[in-house]
Write a protein that holds these residues in place. Structure first.
Motif, PDB file in Angstrom:
ATOM      1  N   ALA A 121       0.863  -1.179   0.000  1.00 48.84           N
ATOM      2  CA  ALA A 121       0.000   0.000   0.000  1.00 48.84           C
ATOM      3  C   ALA A 121       0.899   1.228   0.000  1.00 48.84           C
ATOM      4  O   ALA A 121       1.843   1.319   0.784  1.00 48.84           O
ATOM      5  CB  ALA A 121      -0.901  -0.005   1.229  1.00 48.84           C
ATOM      6  N   ARG A 174       0.637   5.671  -0.732  1.00 49.61           N
ATOM      7  CA  ARG A 174      -0.257   6.807  -0.948  1.00 49.61           C
ATOM      8  C   ARG A 174      -0.123   7.323  -2.381  1.00 49.61           C
ATOM      9  O   ARG A 174       0.976   7.454  -2.905  1.00 49.61           O
ATOM     10  CB  ARG A 174       0.080   7.952   0.011  1.00 49.61           C
ATOM     11  N   GLY A 175      -1.274   7.597  -3.002  1.00 51.85           N
ATOM     12  CA  GLY A 175      -1.280   8.165  -4.342  1.00 51.85           C
ATOM     13  C   GLY A 175      -0.668   9.553  -4.343  1.00 51.85           C
ATOM     14  O   GLY A 175      -0.895  10.337  -3.430  1.00 51.85           O
ATOM     15  N   GLU A 181      -4.712   9.086  -1.445  1.00 52.19           N
ATOM     16  CA  GLU A 181      -5.428   7.874  -1.039  1.00 52.19           C
ATOM     17  C   GLU A 181      -4.512   6.663  -1.181  1.00 52.19           C
ATOM     18  O   GLU A 181      -3.630   6.633  -2.027  1.00 52.19           O
ATOM     19  CB  GLU A 181      -6.673   7.687  -1.909  1.00 52.19           C
ATOM     20  N   TRP A 182      -4.742   5.653  -0.345  1.00 53.70           N
ATOM     21  CA  TRP A 182      -3.955   4.430  -0.411  1.00 53.70           C
ATOM     22  C   TRP A 182      -4.242   3.691  -1.715  1.00 53.70           C
ATOM     23  O   TRP A 182      -5.393   3.545  -2.107  1.00 53.70           O
ATOM     24  CB  TRP A 182      -4.270   3.511   0.767  1.00 53.70           C
ATOM     25  N   ARG A 183      -3.195   3.242  -2.360  1.00 52.25           N
ATOM     26  CA  ARG A 183      -3.277   2.410  -3.563  1.00 52.25           C
ATOM     27  C   ARG A 183      -2.563   1.105  -3.246  1.00 52.25           C
ATOM     28  O   ARG A 183      -1.507   1.103  -2.611  1.00 52.25           O
ATOM     29  CB  ARG A 183      -2.584   3.089  -4.758  1.00 52.25           C
ATOM     30  N   THR A 184      -3.120  -0.006  -3.687  1.00 58.05           N
ATOM     31  CA  THR A 184      -2.514  -1.303  -3.374  1.00 58.05           C
ATOM     32  C   THR A 184      -2.174  -2.069  -4.638  1.00 58.05           C
ATOM     33  O   THR A 184      -2.823  -1.915  -5.678  1.00 58.05           O
ATOM     34  CB  THR A 184      -3.459  -2.161  -2.506  1.00 58.05           C
ATOM     35  N   THR A 185      -1.156  -2.892  -4.508  1.00 57.50           N
ATOM     36  CA  THR A 185      -0.753  -3.783  -5.595  1.00 57.50           C
ATOM     37  C   THR A 185       0.043  -4.939  -4.998  1.00 57.50           C
ATOM     38  O   THR A 185       0.769  -4.756  -4.016  1.00 57.50           O
ATOM     39  CB  THR A 185       0.086  -3.033  -6.654  1.00 57.50           C
ATOM     40  N   GLN A 214       2.524   3.015 -12.177  1.00 58.57           N
ATOM     41  CA  GLN A 214       1.928   3.949 -11.218  1.00 58.57           C
ATOM     42  C   GLN A 214       2.527   3.834  -9.818  1.00 58.57           C
ATOM     43  O   GLN A 214       2.804   4.839  -9.177  1.00 58.57           O
ATOM     44  CB  GLN A 214       0.407   3.771 -11.178  1.00 58.57           C
ATOM     45  N   TRP A 215       2.738   2.603  -9.337  1.00 57.66           N
ATOM     46  CA  TRP A 215       3.237   2.497  -7.970  1.00 57.66           C
ATOM     47  C   TRP A 215       4.636   3.086  -7.840  1.00 57.66           C
ATOM     48  O   TRP A 215       4.996   3.603  -6.776  1.00 57.66           O
ATOM     49  CB  TRP A 215       3.149   1.073  -7.420  1.00 57.66           C
ATOM     50  N   ASN A 253       4.211   6.836  -7.501  1.00 58.12           N
ATOM     51  CA  ASN A 253       3.686   7.127  -6.159  1.00 58.12           C
ATOM     52  C   ASN A 253       4.769   6.957  -5.098  1.00 58.12           C
ATOM     53  O   ASN A 253       4.864   7.759  -4.165  1.00 58.12           O
ATOM     54  CB  ASN A 253       2.490   6.236  -5.844  1.00 58.12           C
TER      55      ASN A 253
END
Length: 153
Positions: free
Chosen positions: A40, A42-43, A48-52, A73-74, A77
């Motif tokens: 997780a 943060r964008g 906002e939290w982004r997960t992968t 993207q990650w 971020n």
């Protein structure tokens, strides 16, 4: 200044909708497959939290996150956030991340390709675990690598 587009290999439908979701589902329930975690971060725009799903790699005494698919993207971020969380079941590890310079990526990329060549080898432009250091340096700019340090509890 280069105007070249950074290397990105977008995941296919099966990866996004089947493989990643299955890996995340299992990892969220505490079943790690070859070290899998749900990361997780943060964008950079929304906060906002982004997960992968990710597979942290240990080389020597250090842990790394390698972006096999390139500048995704990650990785953008992570550069802004400077860290995040790794989840395995109910366990959460907070971490900080420092991007590794291209010249220092060679041993990390070699270890990553050695471990994941069957699953992810296609993303490394023909470079194999037996490739020369020069070949690994050639692809280094296309694969962000972050050294991660777990925060003390």
């Amino acid at each position: 200044m280069s105007t070249a587009t950074p290397h990105v290999q977008k995941p296919g439908w099966i990866t996004v909708n089947v493989v990643n979701r299955a890996m995340a589902f299992l990892t969220r329930r505490g079943l790690s497959i070859r070290g899998s975690r749900v990361m997780a971060v943060r964008g950079r725009k929304t906060g906002e939290w982004r997960t992968t799903p990710v597979n942290p790699l240990t080389v020597g005494a250090e842990r790394y996150l390698v972006a096999a698919r390139g500048h995704v993207q990650w990785t953008h971020n992570m550069r802004v956030a400077g860290g995040g969380e790794l989840h395995l079941g109910k366990k959460t590890e907070e971490f900080t991340a420092i991007e590794v310079a291209d010249d220092d990526k060679v041993p990390v990329l070699r270890a990553y390709i050695t471990l994941w060549k069957a699953e992810l080898g296609a993303f490394f432009q023909g470079v194999t675990p037996d490739s020369s250091d020069e070949e690994l340096r050639r692809i280094a700019p296309d694969h962000p690598v972050f050294r991660i340090t777990t925060k003390a509890a």
